[in-house]
Design a protein around this motif. Sequence first.
Motif, short mmCIF file in Angstrom:
data_model
loop_
_atom_site.label_atom_id
_atom_site.label_comp_id
_atom_site.label_asym_id
_atom_site.label_seq_id
_atom_site.Cartn_x
_atom_site.Cartn_y
_atom_site.Cartn_z
N SER A 27 0.83 -1.21 0.00
CA SER A 27 0.00 0.00 0.00
C SER A 27 0.86 1.26 0.00
N ASP A 28 2.01 1.23 0.67
CA ASP A 28 2.86 2.41 0.76
C ASP A 28 3.63 2.67 -0.54
N SER A 29 4.25 1.62 -1.10
CA SER A 29 5.03 1.83 -2.32
C SER A 29 4.13 2.15 -3.51
N ALA A 30 2.93 1.56 -3.53
CA ALA A 30 1.99 1.90 -4.61
C ALA A 30 1.61 3.37 -4.54
N GLU A 31 1.32 3.88 -3.33
CA GLU A 31 0.97 5.29 -3.19
C GLU A 31 2.16 6.19 -3.55
N PHE A 32 3.37 5.75 -3.20
CA PHE A 32 4.56 6.52 -3.56
C PHE A 32 4.68 6.67 -5.07
N LEU A 33 4.51 5.57 -5.80
CA LEU A 33 4.63 5.63 -7.25
C LEU A 33 3.52 6.47 -7.87
N ILE A 34 2.31 6.34 -7.35
CA ILE A 34 1.17 7.09 -7.90
C ILE A 34 1.39 8.59 -7.77
N ALA A 35 2.04 9.00 -6.68
CA ALA A 35 2.26 10.43 -6.45
C ALA A 35 3.54 10.94 -7.09
N ASP A 36 4.37 10.02 -7.61
CA ASP A 36 5.70 10.40 -8.08
C ASP A 36 5.81 10.22 -9.60
N ASP A 37 6.74 10.94 -10.19
CA ASP A 37 7.06 10.81 -11.61
C ASP A 37 8.54 10.45 -11.68
N PRO A 38 8.88 9.17 -11.38
CA PRO A 38 10.28 8.83 -11.15
C PRO A 38 11.20 8.99 -12.35
N GLN A 39 10.66 8.88 -13.58
CA GLN A 39 11.52 8.91 -14.76
C GLN A 39 11.10 9.95 -15.80
N GLY A 40 10.12 10.78 -15.45
CA GLY A 40 9.68 11.80 -16.38
C GLY A 40 8.66 11.35 -17.40
N PHE A 41 8.11 10.14 -17.22
CA PHE A 41 7.09 9.65 -18.16
C PHE A 41 5.67 9.97 -17.69
N GLY A 42 5.53 10.39 -16.45
CA GLY A 42 4.22 10.68 -15.88
C GLY A 42 4.07 9.98 -14.54
N LYS A 43 3.14 10.45 -13.73
CA LYS A 43 2.96 9.89 -12.39
C LYS A 43 2.51 8.42 -12.48
N GLY A 44 3.18 7.60 -11.68
CA GLY A 44 2.84 6.18 -11.61
C GLY A 44 3.41 5.34 -12.73
N ILE A 45 4.15 5.94 -13.67
CA ILE A 45 4.65 5.20 -14.84
C ILE A 45 6.12 4.81 -14.61
N VAL A 46 6.40 3.54 -14.82
CA VAL A 46 7.74 2.99 -14.63
C VAL A 46 8.23 2.43 -15.96
N GLY A 47 9.39 2.90 -16.42
CA GLY A 47 10.00 2.35 -17.61
C GLY A 47 11.11 1.39 -17.23
N ILE A 48 11.06 0.17 -17.77
CA ILE A 48 12.08 -0.85 -17.50
C ILE A 48 12.82 -1.13 -18.79
N ARG A 49 14.13 -1.02 -18.75
CA ARG A 49 14.96 -1.15 -19.96
C ARG A 49 15.78 -2.43 -19.90
N TYR A 50 15.67 -3.25 -20.94
CA TYR A 50 16.45 -4.47 -21.04
C TYR A 50 17.42 -4.35 -22.21
N VAL A 51 18.72 -4.60 -21.95
CA VAL A 51 19.77 -4.43 -22.95
C VAL A 51 20.50 -5.75 -23.14
N ASP A 52 20.52 -6.26 -24.39
CA ASP A 52 21.25 -7.47 -24.72
C ASP A 52 22.76 -7.25 -24.75
N ASP A 53 23.49 -8.36 -24.68
CA ASP A 53 24.90 -8.35 -25.05
C ASP A 53 25.02 -7.76 -26.46
N PRO A 54 26.09 -7.02 -26.77
CA PRO A 54 26.21 -6.41 -28.11
C PRO A 54 26.06 -7.40 -29.26
#
Length: 430
Positions: free
Chosen positions: A222-249
């Motif tokens: 309940s606490d971390s969900a409310e934190f994300l909803i109120a926050d814009d951690p990466q500049g994509f908008g409140k509650g939005i999380v971008g996860i980046r996966y990078v392969d070996d070259p």
Amino acid sequence: MPAARYRVTINGFWCHNETWDDAFNWDGKHDEVVLAVNVRDVDADGQTLRTPLDSESELLGDTHHLPNRVKAGSASPAGGIVSGDKFPTPRPWQRSAGELNTSRVPPYVVWEGDLPPGERMVLLTPTVWEWDPGAGFWDGWLEWQVAVDATYGQRAKEVFGGIWPVAKPVFDAVSLGIQTVGTLAGLWSPLGKSMRRPVGLQRNPDDPDGFLFNPVTIALNSDSAEFLIADDPQGFGKGIVGIRYVDDPYLRGVYSLFLQVERVGAAPASQVPLQSDWRWCSRCQGLFWGGGQPASVCPEGGAHAPQPQSGSGDYSLPHGAPPDAGRQAGWRWCDRCQGLYYGPAVADSTCPAGGTHAPAATSGSGDYALAINAAPAAGSQSGWRWCSRCQGLFWGGGQAGSTCPEGGPHASPGESRSGDYSLLHVPAGT
């Protein structure tokens, strides 16, 4: 106390760089991907409540003469994902209000449920899979999910115990020492390897055919969900999380996956601070602060019964709560006896340590707000009563055998006209 309801969606993805997996494109033109989210449901003790579940999207990519697919990408009129493609829109991290697909095509729901404060955590591990008809990584991935339950359970205990900050709800497997390690012959061949595999594989320096994979997890209570909803951690908008996966070259793939956390039910008022470790005394039937048991004073004489003797469950009391018609504020802790009493009537109270209970100005007590005359609810125990003689709270079911500091048993509900108080409660042994 009602729990808030939350929803997690996958809004879309961005192919920064397509993968190199099969020189002949047997699976369709360029990349075809599946989005998978592993879900674990964990309690405050770190125990998995349900077998790990996977939410898997439709197959997205080239649809030319290939059934059961959804067109995605710009490689051809029929699709196929190439470097720079974004799906489903040029801004895949955002979606319009109310825009959700009922099929498993972004934007769509991957999890929705209640998160009772202090009781439950959901851990979501989203991944992007390059799809090919060959055998691949999937069976080993399922085995890994089951094998790491204890490690994820420990992280849940750290979050609930305040050791891990709720402001850091996103973490990777390497931080827990549980990244996936395996071997797939031919993975690094010049022609590529036709297989189903997650984007984000790295070479294992200790094995020429080996790989490492470091999945990312979002931990929601309940606490971390409310934190994300109120926050814009990466500049994509409140509650939005971008996860980046990078392969070996050598494998080339780079993808970003965008998830959004939202509150869809119950008001934020459910996010009330709770203090646990309140206990029932089997000797006097009163409620007292378990952390102060050795220094407590029971009306029966001596200290209140310790938990191993009484078998008391763990009660949690809201404090510092916003006004609510269903809660009665003004309850206080007495630092002299460790009991709970009704603060506005402190002058008329009786403390088993002698005199009246300690006023809040002396004890430093917070303001506790108890649910009163509430409908039965899971996780709550009703039947608690106020004693008009001593101003304390006691278990009404044990009134006949109770002991009041005024002498004799606590006042019955008929005498005191007490309401029916409900306390959040975790039974002993659970």
